[in-house]
Scaffold this motif. Sequence first.
Motif, mmCIF file in Angstrom:
data_model
loop_
_atom_site.group_PDB
_atom_site.id
_atom_site.type_symbol
_atom_site.label_atom_id
_atom_site.label_comp_id
_atom_site.label_asym_id
_atom_site.label_seq_id
_atom_site.Cartn_x
_atom_site.Cartn_y
_atom_site.Cartn_z
ATOM 1 N N THR A 1 0.839 -1.198 0.000
ATOM 2 C CA THR A 1 0.000 0.000 0.000
ATOM 3 C C THR A 1 0.874 1.249 0.000
ATOM 4 O OG1 THR A 1 -0.138 -0.040 2.411
ATOM 5 C CG2 THR A 1 -1.908 -1.132 1.197
ATOM 6 N N SER A 2 0.280 2.344 -0.469
ATOM 7 C CA SER A 2 0.968 3.641 -0.476
ATOM 8 C C SER A 2 0.122 4.651 0.272
ATOM 9 C CB SER A 2 1.200 4.105 -1.916
ATOM 10 O OG SER A 2 1.658 5.454 -1.942
ATOM 11 N N GLU A 3 0.771 5.563 0.968
ATOM 12 C CA GLU A 3 0.038 6.649 1.621
ATOM 13 C C GLU A 3 -0.499 7.596 0.551
ATOM 14 O OE1 GLU A 3 3.758 9.736 2.477
ATOM 15 O OE2 GLU A 3 2.543 8.969 4.134
ATOM 16 N N THR B 1 7.018 10.141 -0.644
ATOM 17 C CA THR B 1 5.919 9.315 -0.158
ATOM 18 C C THR B 1 6.483 8.003 0.355
ATOM 19 O OG1 THR B 1 3.715 8.445 -0.671
ATOM 20 C CG2 THR B 1 5.424 8.169 -2.358
ATOM 21 N N THR B 2 5.651 7.226 1.046
ATOM 22 C CA THR B 2 6.109 5.961 1.610
ATOM 23 C C THR B 2 5.251 4.802 1.101
ATOM 24 O OG1 THR B 2 4.714 6.285 3.576
ATOM 25 C CG2 THR B 2 6.997 7.030 3.703
ATOM 26 N N SER C 1 4.272 0.754 2.000
ATOM 27 C CA SER C 1 4.285 -0.253 3.058
ATOM 28 C C SER C 1 4.163 -1.646 2.453
ATOM 29 C CB SER C 1 3.135 -0.024 4.051
ATOM 30 O OG SER C 1 3.269 1.240 4.669
#
Length: 249
Positions: free
Chosen positions: A37-39, A48-49, A51
């Motif tokens: 998933t991405s923020e 961006t991060t 997960s």
Amino acid sequence: NRGFLNFEYRIKDEENQIQKETLTINIISLEDLFSITSEPINPKSEKTTISIENQANMDFDNVELIINSAFFEIKETISIKALETKVLETNIDKESSKSLTAGNYLLNTEVKINTEKAEIESLIKFLEQEDIETTEVNEGIIVKRNEISKINLGNTRKSVEITAKKNLISYLFTTINIPPTRTSFSGFSKQYVWEKELIPNEELKIVIKTNWFFPIIVILLIISLFLLIKKSVENDLILRKKVSFVKTK
């Protein structure tokens, strides 16, 4: 088949006594092994991060990841423990993202463990932001140039409007690069209106030129012609006077 498999097994001891037990095995595909998933991404964000969650109760080493989206591309090799979540940080490609509209975008991930590969799809949410930048430039004396521009720096469609006015004399010598959406007369002036819906990174630029060079030339020619006609119509007056001496008392 994928999913939970229940089966019975038996254990016989030295005394030939058999004990029956049930075992459950969960058989999953490689693409179901990880949740990626991405923020949400803000248009003004620089980073961006991502997960990566290991959903299996099992450790993995040398997991190769190739993550692609409209905002970035990541190539990484990680080791992840059972039920662990790892976070990767990456830069956002601002040049590519500035023309994208708000909404959901695909996040494609290729996972490789040893010789096995899988494709995992997820979504990235691109948050909405409205931002219209307006600039105006005025230059010139005889040839007056007025430039008005509006650019959509946000990531949503936005309707913009540009207006300009010219008096009833100057509009006769005015040229415009884009025909107006509508025009109207108000008193001794003419009003121009341009309307357009701009997509992200689109610009509406209006250039208005008023050339006073030709009317000045025409006025000078009219004055010269008037003086010439006046000169030709009027004659020079020459007076000659003769004087005679006389005797007076």
